[in-house]
Design a protein around this motif. Structure first.
Motif, PDB file in Angstrom:
ATOM      1  N   PHE A  44       3.872  -9.293  -1.518  1.00  7.12           N
ATOM      2  CA  PHE A  44       4.907  -9.834  -2.387  1.00  7.12           C
ATOM      3  C   PHE A  44       5.295  -8.643  -3.456  1.00  7.12           C
ATOM      4  O   PHE A  44       6.298  -8.237  -3.592  1.00  7.12           O
ATOM      5  CB  PHE A  44       4.567 -10.904  -2.974  1.00  7.12           C
ATOM      6  CG  PHE A  44       5.564 -11.523  -4.149  1.00  7.12           C
ATOM      7  CD1 PHE A  44       6.925 -11.819  -3.705  1.00  7.12           C
ATOM      8  CD2 PHE A  44       5.371 -11.544  -5.508  1.00  7.12           C
ATOM      9  CE1 PHE A  44       7.879 -12.450  -4.778  1.00  7.12           C
ATOM     10  CE2 PHE A  44       6.251 -12.269  -6.382  1.00  7.12           C
ATOM     11  CZ  PHE A  44       7.314 -12.346  -5.865  1.00  7.12           C
ATOM     12  N   LEU A  45       4.061  -8.168  -4.209  1.00  5.01           N
ATOM     13  CA  LEU A  45       4.240  -7.090  -4.944  1.00  5.01           C
ATOM     14  C   LEU A  45       4.871  -5.698  -4.686  1.00  5.01           C
ATOM     15  O   LEU A  45       5.646  -5.099  -5.086  1.00  5.01           O
ATOM     16  CB  LEU A  45       3.042  -6.894  -5.678  1.00  5.01           C
ATOM     17  CG  LEU A  45       2.777  -5.826  -6.916  1.00  5.01           C
ATOM     18  CD1 LEU A  45       3.988  -6.276  -8.337  1.00  5.01           C
ATOM     19  CD2 LEU A  45       1.411  -5.529  -7.472  1.00  5.01           C
ATOM     20  N   GLN A  46       4.226  -5.450  -3.303  1.00  3.72           N
ATOM     21  CA  GLN A  46       4.535  -3.749  -2.950  1.00  3.72           C
ATOM     22  C   GLN A  46       5.910  -3.921  -2.474  1.00  3.72           C
ATOM     23  O   GLN A  46       6.643  -2.818  -2.452  1.00  3.72           O
ATOM     24  CB  GLN A  46       3.426  -3.445  -2.004  1.00  3.72           C
ATOM     25  CG  GLN A  46       3.444  -4.208  -0.467  1.00  3.72           C
ATOM     26  CD  GLN A  46       4.578  -4.002   0.506  1.00  3.72           C
ATOM     27  OE1 GLN A  46       4.791  -2.797   0.539  1.00  3.72           O
ATOM     28  NE2 GLN A  46       5.011  -4.979   1.158  1.00  3.72           N
ATOM     29  N   THR A  47       6.500  -5.150  -2.072  1.00  7.18           N
ATOM     30  CA  THR A  47       7.677  -4.923  -1.317  1.00  7.18           C
ATOM     31  C   THR A  47       8.829  -4.875  -2.417  1.00  7.18           C
ATOM     32  O   THR A  47      10.003  -4.291  -2.178  1.00  7.18           O
ATOM     33  CB  THR A  47       8.137  -6.378  -0.501  1.00  7.18           C
ATOM     34  OG1 THR A  47       9.189  -6.060   0.218  1.00  7.18           O
ATOM     35  CG2 THR A  47       8.534  -7.519  -1.481  1.00  7.18           C
TER      36      THR A  47
ATOM     37  N   LEU B 217      -5.651  -6.797  -7.583  1.00  9.66           N
ATOM     38  CA  LEU B 217      -4.084  -6.475  -7.045  1.00  9.66           C
ATOM     39  C   LEU B 217      -4.069  -5.100  -7.227  1.00  9.66           C
ATOM     40  O   LEU B 217      -3.311  -4.303  -6.601  1.00  9.66           O
ATOM     41  CB  LEU B 217      -3.075  -7.434  -7.756  1.00  9.66           C
ATOM     42  CG  LEU B 217      -1.772  -7.360  -7.152  1.00  9.66           C
ATOM     43  CD1 LEU B 217      -1.507  -7.451  -5.593  1.00  9.66           C
ATOM     44  CD2 LEU B 217      -0.797  -8.546  -7.751  1.00  9.66           C
ATOM     45  N   GLY B 218      -4.024  -4.818  -8.617  1.00  5.60           N
ATOM     46  CA  GLY B 218      -3.715  -3.298  -8.897  1.00  5.60           C
ATOM     47  C   GLY B 218      -4.499  -2.392  -8.308  1.00  5.60           C
ATOM     48  O   GLY B 218      -4.125  -1.142  -7.809  1.00  5.60           O
ATOM     49  N   ARG B 219      -5.888  -2.583  -7.867  1.00 10.97           N
ATOM     50  CA  ARG B 219      -6.501  -1.727  -7.147  1.00 10.97           C
ATOM     51  C   ARG B 219      -6.000  -1.515  -5.721  1.00 10.97           C
ATOM     52  O   ARG B 219      -6.050  -0.558  -4.958  1.00 10.97           O
ATOM     53  CB  ARG B 219      -8.049  -2.035  -7.142  1.00 10.97           C
ATOM     54  CG  ARG B 219      -8.740  -1.941  -8.351  1.00 10.97           C
ATOM     55  CD  ARG B 219     -10.371  -2.094  -8.234  1.00 10.97           C
ATOM     56  NE  ARG B 219     -10.534  -3.447  -7.863  1.00 10.97           N
ATOM     57  CZ  ARG B 219     -10.984  -4.344  -8.661  1.00 10.97           C
ATOM     58  NH1 ARG B 219     -10.972  -4.341 -10.037  1.00 10.97           N
ATOM     59  NH2 ARG B 219     -11.513  -5.635  -8.246  1.00 10.97           N
ATOM     60  N   ALA B 220      -5.888  -2.675  -5.098  1.00  6.94           N
ATOM     61  CA  ALA B 220      -5.001  -2.538  -3.871  1.00  6.94           C
ATOM     62  C   ALA B 220      -3.826  -1.745  -3.664  1.00  6.94           C
ATOM     63  O   ALA B 220      -3.665  -1.109  -2.765  1.00  6.94           O
ATOM     64  CB  ALA B 220      -4.947  -4.082  -3.273  1.00  6.94           C
ATOM     65  N   LEU B 221      -3.165  -2.003  -4.888  1.00 10.16           N
ATOM     66  CA  LEU B 221      -1.631  -1.286  -4.914  1.00 10.16           C
ATOM     67  C   LEU B 221      -2.170   0.075  -5.099  1.00 10.16           C
ATOM     68  O   LEU B 221      -1.214   1.163  -4.294  1.00 10.16           O
ATOM     69  CB  LEU B 221      -0.740  -1.933  -6.087  1.00 10.16           C
ATOM     70  CG  LEU B 221       0.453  -1.329  -5.902  1.00 10.16           C
ATOM     71  CD1 LEU B 221       1.548  -1.782  -4.748  1.00 10.16           C
ATOM     72  CD2 LEU B 221       1.251  -1.781  -7.363  1.00 10.16           C
ATOM     73  N   ASP B 222      -2.982   0.640  -5.865  1.00 11.20           N
ATOM     74  CA  ASP B 222      -3.223   1.898  -5.851  1.00 11.20           C
ATOM     75  C   ASP B 222      -3.949   2.535  -4.542  1.00 11.20           C
ATOM     76  O   ASP B 222      -3.665   3.628  -4.477  1.00 11.20           O
ATOM     77  CB  ASP B 222      -4.437   1.958  -6.936  1.00 11.20           C
ATOM     78  CG  ASP B 222      -3.834   1.840  -8.565  1.00 11.20           C
ATOM     79  OD1 ASP B 222      -2.411   2.016  -8.387  1.00 11.20           O
ATOM     80  OD2 ASP B 222      -4.521   1.597  -9.515  1.00 11.20           O
ATOM     81  N   ALA B 223      -4.616   1.844  -3.922  1.00 13.13           N
ATOM     82  CA  ALA B 223      -5.046   2.119  -2.780  1.00 13.13           C
ATOM     83  C   ALA B 223      -4.051   2.485  -1.571  1.00 13.13           C
ATOM     84  O   ALA B 223      -4.053   3.292  -0.847  1.00 13.13           O
ATOM     85  CB  ALA B 223      -6.103   1.289  -2.091  1.00 13.13           C
TER      86      ALA B 223
END
Length: 362
Positions: free
Chosen positions: A86-89, A39-45
């Motif tokens: 959910f997280l990025q919002t 999940l962290g990698r996706a957010l950083d991407a």
């Protein structure tokens, strides 16, 4: 791959975002659902592609997306990964609060960092919805500081976010929003991450404040005491895209199952639900243009939630026994539908959802 544009047609402002979601997030959705590091990698991407400042004005380094374009992005994200959506919002909402706030110095200091993803930010204001004799989280001003006492039961993003925009209630009943570090400190305690049926990697915790001091220059904004009620009414229509994206994710699974099994009943179900989703989407986005029509917004939101639950269930049913595996996409989407059915829920939204669930005709 970019979608060719018709001559004279304006480019789709979220085309690149949808391409990123499809190529970089979709293949890893299963890992993102269970693995905090994925999940962290996706957010950083997202940060690397300048997608974390979609609601930040361009003057501060953001995209400055129009409201409907941003909601279309939310729908596209929920279709691919509910956990990432959910997280990025939370971060995008924190950015928006600061951008729409009163503190110009804080905007200049923080928004470029938040838009680039150098820093990330969560939110904590669900405590404002709880009615009690005393505020769940109270604030008082003393000189150059604001002091918080009480709790924030839901804070998402521990370990992902550097900061949090937290809302508390002043003695006169008004609401004050403050930016602070999201880490344990003197006067601020954080629980262990909650065990949740879905989206657990997003690290949702509760926060306890005991005379926690925040410099007054970190005040984001002050709002009237009825802010949460007004905000919830506006958001009735604006939150539907999460359920719409989840519904489409369920239908993506149904479509794949039909390709594999070629069962007529699956084809019939897919056609019926696809047609209904198109009608529901049209109504949900139409309601965004008429936010003052509360009943229309509620009907659209209830329909979107109930339809997401049905489409997700169809994904499970058409997957047969494999749909009972925790690692199967149908099971992930089904759990995501449960989360989106209660996210940002008010009593009116619950009633609208239950009305759809208990209806006896279409």
């Amino acid at each position: 791959m970019s979608i060719p544009q018709t001559p004279g047609q304006a480019p789709d402002p979220i085309e690149d975002a949808k391409a990123f979601l499809d190529s970089d997030v979709r293949p890893h959705a299963g890992d993102i659902d269970i693995d905090r590091e994925a999940l962290g990698r996706a957010l950083d991407a997202m940060a690397e592609r300048n997608l974390l400042g979609l609601r930040v004005p361009e003057e501060y380094g953001g995209k400055g997306l129009a409201e409907k374009d941003f909601r279309r992005f939310q729908e596209a994200c929920a279709r691919v990964s509910g956990c990432l959506a959910f997280l990025q919002t939370q971060h995008q909402s924190g950015c928006s609060m600061i951008a729409r706030g009163d503190n110009e110095g804080l905007k200049r200091e923080m928004l470029p960092k938040l838009a680039s993803g150098k820093n990330k930010c969560g939110i904590a204001f669900s405590q404002l919805r709880k009615r009690s004799a005393e505020p769940v989280l109270a604030a008082r001003e003393e000189g150059t500081q604001v002091i918080l006492t009480g709790s924030a039961p839901w804070v998402t993003g521990l370990g992902f976010f550097d900061y949090c925009v937290t809302a508390a209630t002043l003695k006169d009943g008004d609401t004050i929003f403050l930016l602070h570090r999201l880490e344990e400190a003197e006067g601020l305690g954080l629980s262990e991450p909650m065990a949740l049926a879905s989206m657990e990697p997003a690290q949702t915790v509760s926060a306890t404040f005991a005379d926690y001091r925040i410099p007054i220059d970190k005040v984001v904004a002050r709002k009237p005491g009825n802010w949460i009620e007004n905000n919830d009414m506006i958001n009735i229509a604006l939150q539907s895209p999460f359920a719409l994206g989840c519904a489409q994710a369920g239908l993506d699974i149904v479509a794949e199952n039909y390709r594999r099994k070629d069962i007529p009943a699956i084809k019939t179900t897919l056609a019926a639900l696809t047609e209904e989703l198109a009608r529901c989407r049209t109504e949900a986005y139409g309601a965004m243009d008429e936010k003052d029509d509360l009943e229309r917004s509620l009907r659209a939101r209830g329909w979107a939630v109930e339809l997401a639950l049905r489409c997700a269930a169809a994904g499970v049913v058409t997957s047969s026994g494999a749909g009972n595996s925790t690692k199967h996409p149908a099971q992930r989407v089904y759990r995501e539908a449960l989360v989106f059915s209660v996210s940002a829920q008010t009593a009116d939204i619950m009633s609208a959802t239950l009305e759809r669930i208990t209806r006896t005709s279409a």
